[in-house]
Design a protein around this motif. Structure first.
Motif, mmCIF file in Angstrom:
data_model
loop_
_atom_site.group_PDB
_atom_site.id
_atom_site.type_symbol
_atom_site.label_atom_id
_atom_site.label_comp_id
_atom_site.label_asym_id
_atom_site.label_seq_id
_atom_site.Cartn_x
_atom_site.Cartn_y
_atom_site.Cartn_z
ATOM 1 N N ALA A 67 48.871 -55.022 -29.775
ATOM 2 C CA ALA A 67 47.970 -54.155 -29.014
ATOM 3 C C ALA A 67 47.752 -52.814 -29.699
ATOM 4 O O ALA A 67 46.641 -52.319 -29.772
ATOM 5 C CB ALA A 67 48.511 -53.945 -27.610
ATOM 6 N N ASP A 68 48.829 -52.210 -30.218
ATOM 7 C CA ASP A 68 48.655 -50.882 -30.813
ATOM 8 C C ASP A 68 49.240 -50.778 -32.221
ATOM 9 O O ASP A 68 49.256 -49.696 -32.806
ATOM 10 C CB ASP A 68 49.271 -49.799 -29.909
ATOM 11 N N GLY A 69 49.740 -51.890 -32.773
ATOM 12 C CA GLY A 69 50.240 -51.861 -34.137
ATOM 13 C C GLY A 69 51.583 -51.176 -34.282
ATOM 14 O O GLY A 69 52.011 -50.891 -35.392
ATOM 15 N N SER A 70 52.262 -50.909 -33.160
ATOM 16 C CA SER A 70 53.545 -50.213 -33.275
ATOM 17 C C SER A 70 54.672 -51.218 -33.522
ATOM 18 O O SER A 70 54.563 -52.386 -33.159
ATOM 19 C CB SER A 70 53.817 -49.433 -31.987
#
Lengths: 325, 292
Positions: free
Chosen positions: B130-133
């Motif tokens: 979702a956010d690349g974290s």
């Protein structure tokens, strides 16, 4: 194959363009002030809005560094700090996919055994029509551009010698446009190593940094199909790299991250660019007014952002300096 | 008798296993050399295919004796023996059979069933799509966590764990040293196979898709360059590093075990000698820097 010609307005003096009293920002920023311009293809248009808002302040860059589309915006202003912003608006208003791959993309196709699907003739002509200088040293403001060394994957910073090959290297979208040989190295688009080159700016001696970003691409739906995953991955990877660059630079010098809109299009989606640029202009104008209202002394290291921006969750809170309204 | 140079590393010592696809098999050889010299980790952190090695080498896991065999079995999976075909197939809806095969193989290698929990000394790192974290996983079932950590994009579809879509940990934390610091490591032994650099001459006549794939790989690996110095300011990092072989080549794990053993022996006998390993800093040589 040939790119259409871009109309570039002639240079005008800065005085002729100034609109009333300039916003006093220079006194807040430790010198030298470096402008950092991120890549982002067609989304680079928002940088015109950012530069327009900056031109209404008393701030003038001591040095500029840009990657890919950011290098194009940067070089125009570095060549002509007085009316470069005005020229950029004209340039971005005319830019289109055909300026990257030519007006007949079928004719630009290489055979698939080459190092790229397209030739870089069109983008080369486009660059030559907007940049008058031939060498870095002819520019009025010191300027550098960043590409990626294809063998090592490390950022390769170029700030001397011929301009056009350096700009072409910085924009050589891997796979689509051919790698360019500069300084004896084979180079591709700076997006792979430093799309937002804040760390290279610190290494070049920046006392403070103003970041001209290219806005965020809307991420689309989450899902497990390859197409959805690929879109997400591209966005995620650049987000991680961007966050690293901002974090590391902000731990050493003040970094001002000018606000940009979310939910913009892809990197070759030139459609809505100008409306995004004018929205960016108003956002940044407000942000800079708030900065001047809130801060009295020289800024200390940290990331100065608009509250609620996408950095708020992603960057360590001890580095965040929200600029409140 | 080798001098016990790693004994001065402050405890707890984390062994950190990087990404590297097929090249991560070299980490098995590196770990064997360390174990044979009676070095033991207090914590194990692995990202991407390094997660398999981290999980298998945990104290409570019987897996490490099966690691060599497990890597051979991995190489025989069709997604890894012909990744090009698998990538094309991955664009369609037929990926599920491979996912099941892959999970079975990891379960077999770790001698775990679907309920076996992650051992207390192990953290595996995936990426949140979702956010690349980075998404570290230290609790819950072991097999889906390890599978998520090595979900090479396109070859395998994202894994849903706890409502999140997870993909390969190498995309957000190719060398998960920050995650090691966060779970309490006081020093790190880095078993690194994560560089993306290739020899100069190889880039000269690449095809367009090779240029694109290599650049993409560079973009992923560039994070190591940020994470390592930041963590090395706080603690010693002893580096054992290899860049031989290719990330997409799973065909010859024996050669990779051999490379890993050689690189580890050299690091202990030469690169890590005469350095004050009790002090913060990057000790030893990253393969990326050795080449250039």
């Amino acid at each position: 194959m040939q790119a259409p010609r871009i109309y570039v307005p002639p240079a005008r003096s800065a005085a002729a363009l100034s609109l009333g009293a300039a916003l006093p920002i220079t006194k807040l920023l430790p010198e030298p002030v470096h402008f950092v311009l991120a890549g982002g293809g067609s989304r680079g248009a928002v940088q015109w809005g950012l530069l327009q808002a900056l031109s209404e302040t008393d701030l003038r860059p001591d040095s500029m560094i840009g990657t890919s589309a950011g290098a194009l915006s940067g070089v125009v202003v570095a060549e002509d700090p007085g009316s470069g912003m005005n020229r950029l608006a004209y340039i971005w208003a005319q830019l289109d996919t055909k300026f990257v791959i030519g007006d007949n993309w079928l004719a630009s196709l290489t055979n698939a055994r080459e190092s790229a699907l397209m030739e870089n003739t069109a983008i080369k002509e486009t660059l030559e029509s907007v940049v008058g200088a031939h060498e870095f040293h002819e520019l009025a403001v010191p300027f550098a551009t960043v590409a990626t060394d294809l063998a090592t994957g490390l950022p390769h910073v170029m700030d001397s010698g011929p301009l056009i090959p350096a700009l072409l290297a910085s924009s050589a979208i891997p796979g689509l446009l051919p790698p360019v040989e500069v300084d004896g190295r084979l180079l591709v688009d700076g997006l792979a190593s430093a799309n937002l080159p804040a760390i290279p700016a610190v290494e070049r001696g920046a006392g403070s940094i103003v970041v001209l970003d290219t806005g965020a691409r809307s991420l689309g739906e989450l899902g497990t199909s390859s197409r959805k995953v690929i879109a997400r991955l591209a966005a995620s990877l650049s987000a991680v790299q961007r966050r690293n660059q901002l974090t590391q630079a902000a731990s050493e010098v003040p970094v001002i991250l000018l606000p940009t809109p979310d939910n913009l299009g892809g990197t070759l989606d030139f459609g809505a660019t100008m409306s995004a640029a004018s929205e960016t202009y108003s956002m940044t104008r407000e942000f800079l007014l708030d900065l001047v209202r809130n801060e009295r002394r020289k800024l200390t290291p940290g990331l100065y952002v608009r509250p609620g921006s996408r950095e708020s969750d992603a960057i360590s809170p001890d580095l965040l300096r929200p600029v409140t309204t | 008798m080798m001098p016990r140079i790693l004994d001065v590393l402050p405890r707890p010592v984390a062994w950190v296993f990087t990404s590297g696809g097929g090249r991560a098999a070299a980490q098995v050889g590196m770990a064997e050399v360390l174990l044979e010299q009676d070095y033991r980790p207090d914590l194990l952190i692995g990202s991407s295919f390094g997660a398999i090695n981290a999980a298998a080498l945990a104290d409570s896991q019987p897996g490490h004796t099966r690691l060599r065999e497990g890597w051979h079995n991995l190489g025989e999976l069709s997604i890894f023996s012909s990744p090009g075909t698998a990538a094309v197939r991955g664009l369609g809806p037929r990926g599920n059979k491979h996912v099941r095969q892959f999970h079975t193989l990891i379960a077999d290698l770790l001698q775990a069933d679907e309920k076996t929990p992650i051992p207390p000394d192990v953290t595996v790192v995936a990426s949140n799509l979702a956010d690349g974290s980075p998404h570290p996983i230290a609790n819950g079932p072991l097999v889906p966590a390890v599978a998520a950590a090595c979900t090479m994009p396109i070859l395998l579809p994202p894994v849903q764990v706890g409502g999140e879509y997870l993909v390969d940990g190498g995309l957000s934390a190719a060398a998960p040293v920050r995650q090691a610091a966060r779970v309490g490591a006081a020093s790190i032994v880095l078993l690194d196979t994560g560089t993306s650099a290739v020899p100069e001459h190889e880039v000269l006549d690449m095809r367009w898709w090779q240029v694109a794939a290599l650049s993409y790989n560079h973009q992923i690996r560039s994070q190591i360059g940020y994470a390592l110095p930041a963590v090395a300011e706080k603690m010693p990092i002893a580096v054992i590093s290899s860049d031989e072989g290719s990330i997409l080549d799973f065909s010859d794990p024996d050669e990779q075990f051999h490379v890993g053993r050689r690189v580890a022996a050299t690091a202990l006998a030469r690169d890590l000698r005469n350095q004050d390993l009790s002090q913060p800093g990057i000790h030893g040589v990253l393969a990326r820097d050795r080449q250039h």
